[in-house]
Design an enzyme around this catalytic site. Structure first.
Site, PDB file in Angstrom:
ATOM      1  N   HIS A 129      43.324  32.342  43.914  1.00 22.42           N
ATOM      2  CA  HIS A 129      41.719  32.862  44.166  1.00 22.42           C
ATOM      3  C   HIS A 129      41.302  34.309  44.282  1.00 22.42           C
ATOM      4  O   HIS A 129      40.436  35.029  45.519  1.00 22.42           O
ATOM      5  CB  HIS A 129      40.060  32.657  44.274  1.00 22.42           C
ATOM      6  CG  HIS A 129      39.950  31.271  44.519  1.00 22.42           C
ATOM      7  ND1 HIS A 129      39.296  29.810  45.117  1.00 22.42           N
ATOM      8  CD2 HIS A 129      39.849  30.932  42.649  1.00 22.42           C
ATOM      9  CE1 HIS A 129      38.615  29.245  43.813  1.00 22.42           C
ATOM     10  NE2 HIS A 129      39.140  29.632  42.901  1.00 22.42           N
ATOM     11  N   CYS A 154      39.495  53.061  41.504  1.00 29.50           N
ATOM     12  CA  CYS A 154      40.496  53.680  40.645  1.00 29.50           C
ATOM     13  C   CYS A 154      41.305  52.629  40.872  1.00 29.50           C
ATOM     14  O   CYS A 154      42.659  52.788  40.334  1.00 29.50           O
ATOM     15  CB  CYS A 154      41.023  55.114  41.867  1.00 29.50           C
ATOM     16  SG  CYS A 154      41.590  54.517  43.400  1.00 29.50           S
ATOM     17  N   ASN A 210      42.050  14.221  53.558  1.00 33.65           N
ATOM     18  CA  ASN A 210      40.820  15.633  53.507  1.00 33.65           C
ATOM     19  C   ASN A 210      39.556  14.195  54.177  1.00 33.65           C
ATOM     20  O   ASN A 210      39.959  12.705  53.467  1.00 33.65           O
ATOM     21  CB  ASN A 210      40.057  15.399  51.730  1.00 33.65           C
ATOM     22  CG  ASN A 210      38.539  16.304  51.620  1.00 33.65           C
ATOM     23  OD1 ASN A 210      37.870  15.703  52.520  1.00 33.65           O
ATOM     24  ND2 ASN A 210      38.540  16.800  50.905  1.00 33.65           N
TER      25      ASN A 210
END
Ligand code: APR
Length: 251
Positions: A123, A134, A217
């Site tokens: 990401h 620019c 987790n």
């Protein structure tokens, strides 16, 4: 239900047997470094609607608000965050010749700071700001955010070099992630809710190509019981410490 000791021993055994493991990490691995996650208790998206402050259309329309509500606080936290035992454990797995690549959804740069040398930033990265006019990039830590939105020398607005909702995953990051995932023998999934695509497909690709998927987790995710071969219900830092201790005691 296997005991935690048995789960740690099984994970260490799978990792000791490979020289081609890949990790997929999410915000959960950086919580112990003081960086808030997005979902779950205290998560950013519990306080804000991501479509209201983290979508590219909103950033284009009102960059000052996105900087004020989201980016400035993230910068303050990330300017001081350091790797925790979760990041350090993955760096140790690379030093042992076990882990080849970290695919991270995080933009905090903590895997590189911990010492992993092949980190795919799925990401993008918060370490850089990119001019919306620019395309010039400047280091985030050099940006003066006392006037919002910060601007480039050309007058264009600076934005994090991270992927906002509604934007593409950087093509090289996506391609390399799929390649390394399909080739790995073990995928270590740490600290992700596995609900955002296409990152959440990586464990499935690993599994379909014969890899063992190990998930770390505190909470179950859509991968648990469906894709993960091992689910270790624990926090990243402590669990990585226990896995490394088991691994190194057998070497
Ligand atoms: N150790 C490991 N995991 C933890 C810990 C911890 N100490 N604490 C919480 N977790 C877990 C939570 O249970 C949850 O499953 O970390 C996960 C964090 O989930 P999310 O906040 O959804 O983070 P992530 O999966 O990285 O989000 C994916 O969503 O908003 C987008 O771009 C953003 O990259 C992000 C993507």
């Amino acid at each position: 239900m296997r005991s935690m000791d048995a789960l740690i021993a099984a994970a260490a055994e799978h990792l000791a047997a490979t020289r081609n493991a890949v990790a997929l990490t999410g915000a959960g691995i950086s919580i112990e470094s003081g960086i808030p996650a997005f979902r779950g208790p205290g998560g950013l998206w519990e306080r804000f609607d991501p479509m209201e402050i983290a979508h590219i259309d909103v950033l284009r329309r009102n960059p000052a608000m996105v900087w004020k509500v989201l980016v400035k606080d993230l910068k303050a936290v990330m300017d001081h965050a350091v790797p925790n035992d979760g990041h350090k454990g993955l760096a140790r797995l690379e030093a042992l010749g076990i882990l080849r690549t970290v695919i991270t959804q995080n933009i905090d740069g903590l895997h590189q700071m911990a010492g992993n040398t092949d980190v795919i930033e799925f990401h993008g990265s918060f370490a850089w700001q990119r001019c919306m006019q620019c395309e010039r990039r400047v280091e985030t830590r050099t940006v003066d955010d006392t006037v919002l939105p910060p601007r480039c020398g050309c007058g264009g607005v600076l934005r994090p070099d991270a992927v906002f909702f509604g934007e593409m995953i950087p093509p090289l990051a996506l391609w390399r992630s799929q390649e390394t995932t399909a080739a790995c023998e073990v995928m270590l999934v740490v600290g992700t809710s596995a609900v955002v695509q296409p990152a959440a497909s990586m464990p499935l690709i690993a599994k379909e190509n014969g890899a063992v998927v190990i998930e770390i987790n505190p909470e179950p995710t859509p991968l648990t019981g469906a894709v993960s071969d091992l689910f270790i219900p624990g926090r990243a830092g402590e669990t990585m410490n226990r896995i490394l201790a088991a691994l190194e005691s057998d070497r």
